[in-house]
Each structure stands twice: as C-alpha cells, then as structure tokens.
Design a protein around this motif. Structure first.
Motif, mmCIF file in Angstrom:
data_model
loop_
_atom_site.group_PDB
_atom_site.id
_atom_site.type_symbol
_atom_site.label_atom_id
_atom_site.label_comp_id
_atom_site.label_asym_id
_atom_site.label_seq_id
_atom_site.Cartn_x
_atom_site.Cartn_y
_atom_site.Cartn_z
ATOM 1 N N GLU A 132 0.802 -1.228 0.000
ATOM 2 C CA GLU A 132 0.000 0.000 0.000
ATOM 3 C C GLU A 132 0.836 1.281 0.000
ATOM 4 N N ILE A 133 0.491 2.206 -0.849
ATOM 5 C CA ILE A 133 1.243 3.458 -0.929
ATOM 6 C C ILE A 133 0.310 4.667 -0.759
ATOM 7 N N GLN A 134 0.949 5.791 -0.431
ATOM 8 C CA GLN A 134 0.258 7.075 -0.365
ATOM 9 C C GLN A 134 0.837 7.973 -1.446
ATOM 10 N N MET A 135 0.004 8.835 -2.010
ATOM 11 C CA MET A 135 0.498 9.801 -2.985
ATOM 12 C C MET A 135 0.176 11.213 -2.508
ATOM 13 N N TYR A 136 1.147 12.088 -2.696
ATOM 14 C CA TYR A 136 0.907 13.525 -2.482
ATOM 15 C C TYR A 136 1.422 14.190 -3.741
ATOM 16 N N THR A 137 0.522 14.478 -4.650
ATOM 17 C CA THR A 137 0.933 14.802 -6.007
ATOM 18 C C THR A 137 0.036 15.886 -6.580
ATOM 19 N N GLU A 138 0.281 16.303 -7.827
ATOM 20 C CA GLU A 138 -0.579 17.352 -8.381
ATOM 21 C C GLU A 138 -1.604 16.832 -9.388
ATOM 22 N N VAL A 139 -1.341 15.678 -10.005
ATOM 23 C CA VAL A 139 -2.298 15.111 -10.958
ATOM 24 C C VAL A 139 -2.411 13.607 -10.748
ATOM 25 N N VAL A 140 -3.637 13.120 -10.652
ATOM 26 C CA VAL A 140 -3.872 11.676 -10.607
ATOM 27 C C VAL A 140 -4.462 11.257 -11.943
ATOM 28 N N GLN A 141 -3.857 10.233 -12.566
ATOM 29 C CA GLN A 141 -4.357 9.715 -13.846
ATOM 30 C C GLN A 141 -4.866 8.283 -13.668
ATOM 31 N N ASP A 142 -5.210 7.650 -14.788
ATOM 32 C CA ASP A 142 -5.799 6.302 -14.723
ATOM 33 C C ASP A 142 -4.901 5.281 -14.030
ATOM 34 N N SER A 143 -3.608 5.547 -13.997
ATOM 35 C CA SER A 143 -2.714 4.581 -13.364
ATOM 36 C C SER A 143 -3.087 4.352 -11.899
#
Lengths: 500, 500
Positions: A285-296
């Motif tokens: 399990e991972i966490q993301m702190y990002t500016e754009v989320v795509q289909d991936s």
C-alpha cells in the motif's frame, strides 16, 4: 443529475449571453488543471464573438490565467482568435504552444506554488472575470468545483465578476472530494496542519460573494482527456530501474518500510512507474501527495495498493471517469483534491519528505536538468510543479528515455540548453539504459555515472569524447567544460536535424 | 574565564596528542560556519603529523565535512598536506579553492539544508571523528558550542569519537545563545514550531554520549575573521536600489509595514544593505532570519533597529567580537544561533515569508543566476544557503556589481555559464546601475529590463546586439538565443582576458 435552486435559476444564461458580458480587454481566471475541470462552453462562445467583432474592426486583448494546462475549448479556442496576449502558468495545447514559440503570445512559466501569491499581491494584471466549472452553487455563494482545484479558489475570490459552468457530467457525490484551504501568509495562520496526505484541513467548497456571480451556464461537456496508453518498453525499463532503486533505499534505511508519499509527474513514464508498482509483489500500500492523478491510480486500487492520493486534479480518461463515477462514494476516502498552493506547498513537501518523480527533457553530464525549453529557446509545456517538488522533496528522481526523434536527439547532452533544476537539487537520473545516483558525488563522478549508466550507447562515445576533451582544455577542473563545444550538439541538431 | 570540571580534567590532551589518535584514513566532521567557531589547534597539529609521516612513506586520506567555510588553520592546513581528498559542503579558503579547481580535491557543493539528511542516511562516508570548538563540556555530555552551530550537532551525534577544543576566548555567558533542535524526518515530529525568528524550540547545548569524548584541548585561539570594510560606492548604490524597492513594496501592500524577516548573504554588498537600513530614517526595527550575522548587525543595534537575528553563526571581526563580549548578557535576546538545518529550513523559510538577499556571480539576460562557477568551470565558494533561501522565500533579491576585473567581465551575460537559480525562481536583480523586477514578466520583457536597468553602459550595446540577433536567428521566439554565440563572452574572456 441536474442541480437546480432558485439562485441558480435566477442566474442562468447561455454561453453566448455570457460571452457578450466579457470586456474586450479582459483578464480571465479560469478553472482547469492538466486538463481537468476547465470551462468548455463560455470560452468557445467568447472566441466566436471575438471573431465576429474583429471583422467589424473591434480589437480584443485577453490575458488568460488557469491552474495548469487546459483543453482545446479554452486554450485552443482563445489562442486561435489571435487576441490572446498572455498565458500563465503552464500549458500544453499545440496551437497555443506554437503561438508562444512564434513570439505571438507571452507566456509566463511559473512554479505552480507561486501563482497564488503573485495574484494576491497584484504582480500580474488583476482578474476581471473568473470562469469556473462547478457541480453545484448555493445561494449563499458556496461553489462546489468539479475534478480539479488548481487556482480556482483564488480566482473566484479575486475576480470582479464570476461565471459558472454548471456541469451535469459528474454526480453530486463529487461534493466532498475537495479540501479548499489557502494559507494566510507570513506565519499568521501558523503551520499548514498537514502531516499526512489524507489530512483534511479545509472546506469542500469555495466561498464567494454570491452577488458577484453574474451568470451560470448549464453544461454537459466533458473534458478532452487523452485516452490512456499502455506503456512502451522504454517506460517499463525506466519503471523497473526506479522500483529496484526504491527497494534498495528501503534496505539501506533511507526510506521507511511503509514508504514515503509519492509525487508523480504527468505522462507515460510516470504512469508506467505506478503500473509497475501495482504489479510488483514487493510493493504494498502506498500514499500519494501529487498534483495530478491519472488512470494509473486504478491499477493501484485494483491491486489493493492505494491508501490515499492527494492531488490538485483527477485527470481520468473517458473510461476512467466512468469507473470513477461508479465508485464515487466508496472512493471518497481515497482521493483528496487540493488547491495547487497546497498540493505543491514547499512547507508540506519538505515536512512529509516526498519521493518526487518527474520527467526531464534533457539532462547534462553534471546532472543539470532541462524540463521546459526545447533546444534552449522553444517552450514545451512549462516547469509546472517539478521545481516545487524537486527542491523540497526527500528524494527527487528525473526520468527520460535516452533518445528522442528516432535517435537524432540524445537526452543526455554535454551542457543543457536551459536549466530548470540545477545539479545541486537533482539526485537521481533514470533512462531506460540505467539509473545514476548522483547524491554525494562531486561533479566528475556525476559525469562518469551519467554517461555510463544513462546515455544511449549510440551517443556514449561522443559524450566520453566531449568529457575527455573538457578535462584537457577546461580552465577549471572542478566542473570541466569545453565551452566552445558545450552547446554544439544543439547547434548541430538545429542545422542538420541530428545531434549525431 | 577558564572552565574546568573533573570530567574535562580527565580528558585533557595536547593538540599533538589528539593528532596522533586520528586514523590515517579519516572522515572528519568539524564545527565552523563562515568561518566562526571552527577548530584551530588540532587540525594544524594533525597536518604537522601528516607531513612528518608522509616523509616516512605513510599515506593519508582525509575527507573533511564542516558547516560551511572555515579558516586557514583547518581548510588551509589540511589542504596543504595534499592528503585532503574530499570537502563538503562550502568553502572559501584560497589554497583549498585552487586545489579544487586544479582537480586535486573533490568538492561537493551542497544546499546547506541538505547536509544533515545526507549524513544521517549514510549517503556520504560516515564520520570517524568530530572536532568541535566549545565553551564548556559537562560530565553528562552536554557540549556548549562557541559562535557557530552549523553542522556540529549532527557531526557530534554521528561521530565514532569526539574531540573538543575548549575555548577560553568567549565568556561562559555565550551559553544560552544556541537553540539546538534537529527535526525528525517525515512528519514524525509534526511541524517545526518556529513562527517567528525569535522562537526558541530546542536546547542550548548538544547532548552527546560522554564516553565518546576522547580528548579535550584547551584553546585560546581566535577565529581568523576578516576585518570589516566600509562599503564602496557600488555597494551603497546597490543598497539604495534595494531599500527604495522594499519601501515601494510596502506601499503596494506586498510587504507588511512591520516588514518580513530578512535573510542576508555574506560580504560587502550584504553588509552595505544593512548599513544603509540602519542610516535610513524610513526603516525601523527589523528581524533577521539568516545564516550568518556580521558586524553590520551592530549598525542596526546602534540605530535601535535590530529586534532579533536568528543565524547559524556570529561571524564578527576582532573589534566586533570585543563589542559582542562586552554586551553578551544584554544581547542574549537579540541573537539566536541555530543548526543550519533549521536556519535554512524550507518549511520555516516559506512559512515566515523571508526577504532573501544574496550575491550573484553572473546573471543572464533572462534572469538565470550563477552563484558558484567562474567561467562555468571553476568553483568560487559554493551555493551555500542561496538555494534554500531563494527557492522558498517571499521575495528573493540577487545583487552584484555590474562589472568585475576592472571592466573586463560583465556580470550581465547573454547566457550564464552555470545555472544555480533558474529564471523561474529569481525575482529581483540589482546592480549599481539599477534594479530589474522580473516578477510577472515573460522572458523577452525580462531581457529588456535586465539589459536596460542592470547592465553596465560599457556592455549594454553588446547585450542589445546579442539580444537583437537572437530574436532574428532563434528557432524558438519564446526565449530567443543565438546558441552559437551564447557562451562566446566567456570563451572570449578565457582567450583574451576580456569579455569586450
């Protein structure tokens, strides 16, 4: 689902009616972020009005601000009128890009975390009209945004007049995905209280003065999102190098076993990394702190590996959006949409210690990275958030295929034609050939690593030759360069069509 | 005053005795920051031992880490043995610089806010011995540092063995000036609780394991600080432009009337700015959040204008130190000495919104700044904190005289020979000629401002000519360049001794 209330009814207009209300000399602050949630009806109607009135001898002048890139209906339509004079802070529309590189449109290429302050402090022309896509508006001025946050909150609060495109594309359950919070400046509000990507600290809506809402346009228009492409062999090779490196960093105790939050740029390479993480048994399990989320992100969800993704935009393909809508209630705990001031905020990025993964256009032998300027002079898209994340992350990784233009361009060059991220800030360079860990390396060691690990074999000898000559002729032997030849690869490409 | 306790007595050694305890292949973590509080007795004794044993055929290999630059007794003495192989993260010693630029010593030029993590994560060779100057050491391992904090806390905590130079130059009342706090990584400890430069959040000492203290050397040696020079006309002209600009920003509401905390680089220009603030009736009490405080702070104190200065070092001249000692009790509320991880921390810098003022080596017409590399290849001193402050401050100002080498070098060039701070991050460029506010300007507007406001008249026509040609021949008209000629000014200087 169609939202309606007496306030909305009282403001309803057609796109053409709104287009007539906009001044001929106008600064527009629009929603939209790479390219989710931008207005799609008013801008083309405005473009149509402009073309008509231009023929009657009227002059128009438009300054267009958005979150990041938007779609053809906004950037393309307005650029094609010839009235677009200025665009900030990021773009990716091909017509607009050509206009910028022909010198016809001014473009200010900004760190996305700087835009709010520049607007608030009046460093850029003030906003006449905000045009923002929303799923609902209340009579007391609560605006519920669609799939991006970007700069919308600031533009809505600073505009003299507000126009809303009320979208029925998304279910009302989209309300609650946003976390609207804008920091006060200069310590006044204390630290930004985010310690983890899933911390919610604001409101699910933007509060505006309802009397400024001068028009609401009903919309069923969808974002022009690109369909999701399967990663090619180069992208998969890059992803494999990145994952192996991350596992090794965990072994060495530099990344905790539960990882650190990931930031992930836009595009095929970034998607390949997430796709590979989803498939790789060693990743959990991972966490993301990002500016754009795509289909991936779906690959991670399917593999049961996405804990939470904080972002400034959900940029899904058509199919992806369908899937999102089906799961919109269940996934409310998975996604948080934040203003770009917060998704890209140095304070939060540094505190959490992100693993930042972004794409490079070219990299030189000492690790300086060009993210923006093709052959040093033409704008690609912009720096976007890459500077925000690179400079303040725990670990920054730059990824690029080693070749472009069928081998006529080497992504590894003697001297970058433009520097966006200096050798002091860059840490890890990855191509399909391999990975160079530049941390703790003096310049000459960096050059050897980049040439031997990252350059394509068809350019490796040329790079070795440049570097050997540089060591001989350079006045300073700390960062040896043969200045007469430093930019010769770019000059050759411009003359002959090949760096070879 | 001589400090003594049974623990100190039990560890007392001569510098020569300590020098004999150091391994021949050794990584040293030393105190010292530009150049305050570095060890001055053990390193020369070690150098002497090395020279003796080298004659007997023994080989030595030294890797030297400090906070920033140090003095001749450390950098100079060890470099002269020929055994120095690696130096991080900043230096300014002329012998050492020459060795670096001759390719004989590896130098890693780092953002000062990155060093702690690189040490903690084992990215650089681990520290065998810490050599740190202190005013007191207790039997339970409390080390009270002298006039700099720098990297000392981390080196003391990571070293296998600790050696102390116990200085009697400073009164014991120096205890209490330091605020030692090192953040846990990855949000674990919450936000860094600094909201204002005068917030104290740590301890006045570094806690170490006392059993690792293997030797204490009594020292009466003073830092080799340069005497303070009166600013020349160029520095005063630069300072005047800066002060006028700050007043104008206050008028426009972009800086509050009580200012924001100032960060101020090292050197004559930086000192001139503070000196001019002290004299200027329009400036009142200020706060500083910076990495080095020099004698110019006295001008502010004399004018009743220094509220507080947070720093990583008090780098006073001989006379300045005398004055500091006389007022050491009274000024405990004026100065806070912090580890460089905190003085330069992006989270704190961004939150408080600093006004960062640093010196540039050269600036190109688009606002890219070179702070480190003379003619692209030779290291000057290093990037120091300029990247930490530039990238995260509210406002960053780069200052340089427009000419160097009696006019043979123009600080404004067509294309920087090395980029430390890209056009996305730089905001204000100042020379004695004038000030260019680049914020909110697209590239061509930036070029016009920099050429017309900042370049020296003797180079202005040449710059205009380059820029006009660039606009004609450049493929991309977004950031026009004539790539064949972009580095020609540097090439010409290397060949003829003049950029003209």
């Amino acid at each position: 689902m169609t939202v309606t209330n007496p306030f909305i009814e009282s403001r309803l207009k057609s796109p053409e009616e709104v287009a007539l209300l906009l001044p001929r000399d106008v600064t527009l602050g629009c929603s939209g972020f790479t390219p989710a949630g931008y207005p799609k009806l008013i801008p083309p109607a405005f473009a149509k009005r402009i073309e008509t009135e231009q023929k009657q001898g009227h002059e128009f002048s438009i300054r267009l601000y958005a979150g990041a890139s938007t779609g053809e209906e906004l950037d393309g339509a307005l650029a094609k009128t010839g009235a677009l004079k200025l665009r900030i802070p990021y773009q990716s529309n091909s017509y607009l890009r050509n206009q910028i590189n022909a010198g016809n449109v001014d473009f200010i290429d900004m760190h996305l975390s700087h835009v709010v302050k520049y607007i608030e402090h009046g460093i850029l022309p003030s906003i006449d009209a905000a045009i923002v896509e929303a799923v609902d508006v209340t009579s007391d001025g609560k605006v519920y945004l669609t799939t991006s946050s970007g700069m919308s909150a600031t533009y809505l609060q600073k505009a003299k007049e507000i126009y809303i495109e009320l979208s029925d594309v998304h279910p009302q359950e989209l309300k609650g995905y946003h976390d609207i919070y804008l920091p006060t400046h200069h310590s006044k509000g204390g630290p930004i209280p985010i310690l983890s990507p899933d911390d919610r600290i604001g409101q699910p809506y933007v509060q505006v003065d309802p009397s400024l809402i001068k028009g609401i346009v009903r919309s069923s228009a969808r974002d022009a999102s690109a369909e999701f492409k399967a990663p090619d062999a180069d992208c998969i090779a890059i992803a494999d190098h990145v994952l192996e490196f991350i596992r090794d960093e965990i072994k060495k105790g530099r990344i905790p076993k539960e990882y650190l939050p990931f930031q992930n740029g836009v595009g095929n390479i970034a998607n390949a990394v997430l796709g590979s993480m989803a498939k790789n048994d060693h990743f959990h399990e991972i966490q993301m702190y990002t500016e754009v989320v795509q289909d991936s992100a779906f690959d991670l969800i399917d593999a049961g590996k996405l804990q939470v993704a904080s972002t400034s935009a959900l940029t899904f393909s058509g199919k992806g959006l369908e899937r999102f809508h089906k799961n919109i209630n269940e996934w409310k705990s998975k996604f948080i949409i934040r203003p770009q001031e917060i998704s890209n905020h140095p304070e939060v990025i540094r505190r959490m210690g992100l693993i930042a993964m972004n794409t490079a256009l070219e990299v030189d032998i000492y690790g300086n990275v060009n993210s923006t300027h093709v052959m040093g002079t033409s704008m690609m898209n912009g720096i976007g958030g890459s500077g925000d994340f690179t400079r303040n992350s725990h670990l920054c990784i730059f990824m690029t295929p080693s070749l472009a233009k069928n081998g006529d361009i080497s992504a590894i060059v003697p001297f970058v034609s433009h520097t966006d991220h200096s050798e002091h800030s860059t840490m890890i360079i990855v191509t399909e050939q391999g990975l160079a860990d530049l941390r703790g390396c003096p310049p000459k060691k960096r050059a050897e690593l980049i040439i031997e690990k990252c350059a394509h074999p068809s350019y490796r000898d040329r790079l070795r030759s440049y570097y050997e000559t540089a060591k001989q002729v350079s006045k300073g032997k700390h960062t040896p360069h043969h200045l007469e030849e430093a930019l010769s690869w770019h000059v050759r490409f411009l003359k002959t069509g090949s760096m070879k």
